[in-house]
Design an enzyme around this catalytic site. Structure first.
Site, PDB file in Angstrom:
ATOM      1  N   GLU A 441       1.221  -1.125   0.368  1.00 39.75           N
ATOM      2  CA  GLU A 441      -0.024   0.170   0.056  1.00 39.75           C
ATOM      3  C   GLU A 441       0.981   1.469   0.594  1.00 39.75           C
ATOM      4  O   GLU A 441       0.363   2.322   0.389  1.00 39.75           O
ATOM      5  CB  GLU A 441      -0.742  -0.342   1.257  1.00 39.75           C
ATOM      6  N   GLY A 442       1.680   1.309  -0.391  1.00 40.37           N
ATOM      7  CA  GLY A 442       3.004   2.247  -1.160  1.00 40.37           C
ATOM      8  C   GLY A 442       4.045   2.124   0.000  1.00 40.37           C
ATOM      9  O   GLY A 442       3.435   2.405   1.679  1.00 40.37           O
TER      10      GLY A 442
END
Length: 596
Positions: A441-442
């Site tokens: 998620e980053g």
């Protein structure tokens, strides 16, 4: 074997005493959630986590998911039955829109329950977690027909959802996406391409999986400006809502991962799979960011949840394991050794973990309540303020809390010594499971860049100005409280150092962007320490108010000790972050790439 006890009491204390639950009475949905209902829901959710999900954690890790020759995937033994109980209990859609079958309860309640589920079994909790993120994206950007078709079954847990971004050649840089979307005569699109690292991509828990897929329509602009979002069901849905034929999407393989083995992280192949545009053409990232922001908050919670369960087991072990003598003399001469809880360095590790856990849980609750305000408040100014706060905090929560969650899992493993390295204790699984949280998620370096490059200057710095203003107002309002004053010194220092760091970036990053890149991670962690310090100040204020009204329990007394420890032993790290950030990018960028 590890154990877990959900922190229901601490969660209720935060709601009632720290965040003044009554002040949210004007928000829609809160009237259906009086405190007695909240307590009952939390207690039932805790029971499910402790008795159903936690016993499957280690066995699920050992067994993992299995891909069969036809591409079907089965989850570990017991998962299907546990998921059925989870879905039938209404836990998937507890905060879902009632118009589509959800219970409409506040978001903060879903967050608290998710913490319990993640601590008990992170791999399991990801299945409904991804579904909720996909639901949010469709709810915000889907057409009325798409909402009617998919949301009721997703909110009920009958169907699940995923997000499909990453490809072999692109992760963070989504402008490199190659998956193609060709418009068909019936208005649908034929989706062709391959996605990797897709959590919950294929499994046997639900009858259908609703994939949200980023792809490029033929002839679209290059880069991120030409990316669109599509809803692609695993099984086609007929007009009457029943399931039809299988779509052209399949699991090519299951990724062989370091941890979260019981979640089916898949390589997904799209072979002219039928999909429908979600939102506007070439505006896919805008739609997907709804899901990504939901997911980043969920991953931040994973950091806290793993830290909590690791702490619980390490603290229990430290009180039972006898090894060596206390430095000040034997505590029990009748025994051959003292429990390791007597040793200062063991206590240091445990206190560092717990001081983080309690303040981080408060920060997550504050963010969740802000989300409820942003979604539900009738006051436009209140909604804007909450949205600003949530946007500013999201990269900090994701980056700092997952870094800390992994570090704390390692500390808890260290408390176990050699036994922590052996699988039976369960500690090495916590370490392995926690590691992914810093990446997906980053990756956390991207979170730091997002904070410094996008969130700080957004709207002329409105959000960071409001954050500093809130802390300043709290310090000013409580400066005459002699009992509280000793607990505010760390917050005052941290806030000042964060302001210095913000000013340094404003003055030095424009001329040399490498200064922003070199200092972004230190800035993010300095921000995180300040946020935790603010939470501890609010917690202590609430504890002292209880003390003034008739004494404290041992548990509340311990919060004063933890706050003192945080101020003395953890908050001083803020100065190191400021010093590193202020040194600039010179030494980082000086060495030629060939010399590495």
């Amino acid at each position: 074997m590890p154990s877990y006890k959900a922190p229901v009491g601490d969660t209720l204390f935060l709601l009632t005493d720290v965040f003044d639950y009554a002040r949210y009475d004007n928000l829609p949905g809160f009237s259906e959630a009086p405190l007695d209902v909240v307590e009952a829901v939390l207690s039932e959710g805790a029971k499910l986590a402790e008795e159903v999900l936690q016993p499957l954690n280690r066995s699920g890790d050992i067994e993992g998911c299995t891909r069969h020759a036809d591409g079907a995937v089965t989850t570990p033994k017991g998962f299907k039955e546990a998921y059925k109980a989870f879905a039938e209990g209404g836990w998937v859609g507890i905060a879902g829109d009632p118009a589509y079958g959800g219970q409409g309860l506040p978001h903060f309640l879903a967050l608290a329950l998710n913490e319990f589920a993640i601590s008990a079994n992170q791999a399991f909790a990801m299945y409904p977690g991804l579904t909720n993120g996909a639901t949010a994206a469709l709810h915000t950007h889907g057409s009325d027909a798409q909402k009617k078709t998919y949301l009721p079954k997703m909110i009920s847990g009958e169907w699940s959802g995923t997000m499909n971004l990453t490809e072999p050649q692109c992760g963070t840089d989504l402008g490199l996406i190659k998956t193609r979307a060709a418009l068909q005569g019936d208005g649908s699109y034929a989706i062709t391409g391959q996605k990797i690292f897709i959590s919950s991509g294929e499994h046997d828990l639900t009858d259908n999986i609703i994939h949200l897929v980023l792809a490029r329509i033929e002839g679209a602009p290059a880069g991120v400006k030409g990316i669109s979002l599509f809803v692609v069901p695993k099984v086609m849905v007929r007009d009457d809502g029943s399931l039809g034929e299988r779509n052209g999407v399949s699991c090519g393989s299951i990724e062989h991962k370091m941890g979260i083995h019981a979640n089916s992280t898949c390589v997904m192949n799209y072979d002219s799979a039928k999909g429908w545009l979600v939102g506007e053409e070439n505006r896919g990232l805008n739609a997907m960011f709804v899901m990504m922001n939901e997911a980043r908050m969920g991953v931040a919670l994973q950091g806290v949840a793993i830290s909590e369960v690791a702490y619980q087991n390490a603290a229990a072990y430290a009180k039972e394991r006898v090894q060596g003598r206390a430095l000040t003399g034997a505590r029990d001469a009748s025994k051959p050794a003292d429990p390791i809880i007597v040793h200062p360095d063991v206590r240091r590790m445990l206190l560092e973990i717990r001081a983080f856990n309690e303040a981080a849980r408060a920060a997550m609750m504050w963010a969740a309540l802000s989300s409820d305000e942003a979604r539900r408040s009738p006051d436009a100014a209140a909604r804007q303020s909450a949205e600003d706060r949530l946007g500013l905090l999201t990269p900090v929560l994701k980056g700092v809390f997952t870094d800390a969650g992994f570090a704390n899992a390692v500390k808890a493993q260290q408390v176990f010594g050699g036994h922590g390295y052996i699988a039976e204790s369960g500690m090495e699984q916590f370490v392995r499971d926690a590691r992914i949280n810093m990446i997906y998620e980053g990756a956390n370096g991207i979170q730091a860049l997002d904070l410094v490059g996008r969130k700080l200057p957004k709207d002329g710095g409105r959000a960071i100005t409001a954050f500093f203003g809130e802390i300043a107002a709290f310090l000013s309002a409580n400066k005459a409280d002699a009992e509280l004053a000793p607990y505010l010194t760390g917050l005052k220092a941290g806030s000042g150092q964060l302001q210095q760091a913000t000013m340094w970036l404003m003055q030095n990053a424009m001329g040399n962007p490498d200064n922003a890149g070199a200092g972004s991670t230190d800035y993010m962690h300095l921000f995180g320490l300040t946020l935790l310090g603010y939470m501890w100040a609010r917690i202590v204020k609430a504890v002292l108010a209880k003390k003034a009204n008739g004494g404290l329990s041992e548990e509340l007394e311990s919060k004063l000790v933890l706050a003192k420890f945080f101020n003395e032993r953890m908050m001083p790290e803020a100065g190191a972050h400021l010093a590193r950030l202020s040194s600039g990018a010179g030494s980082i960028m000086a060495m030629p790439a060939a010399a590495f």
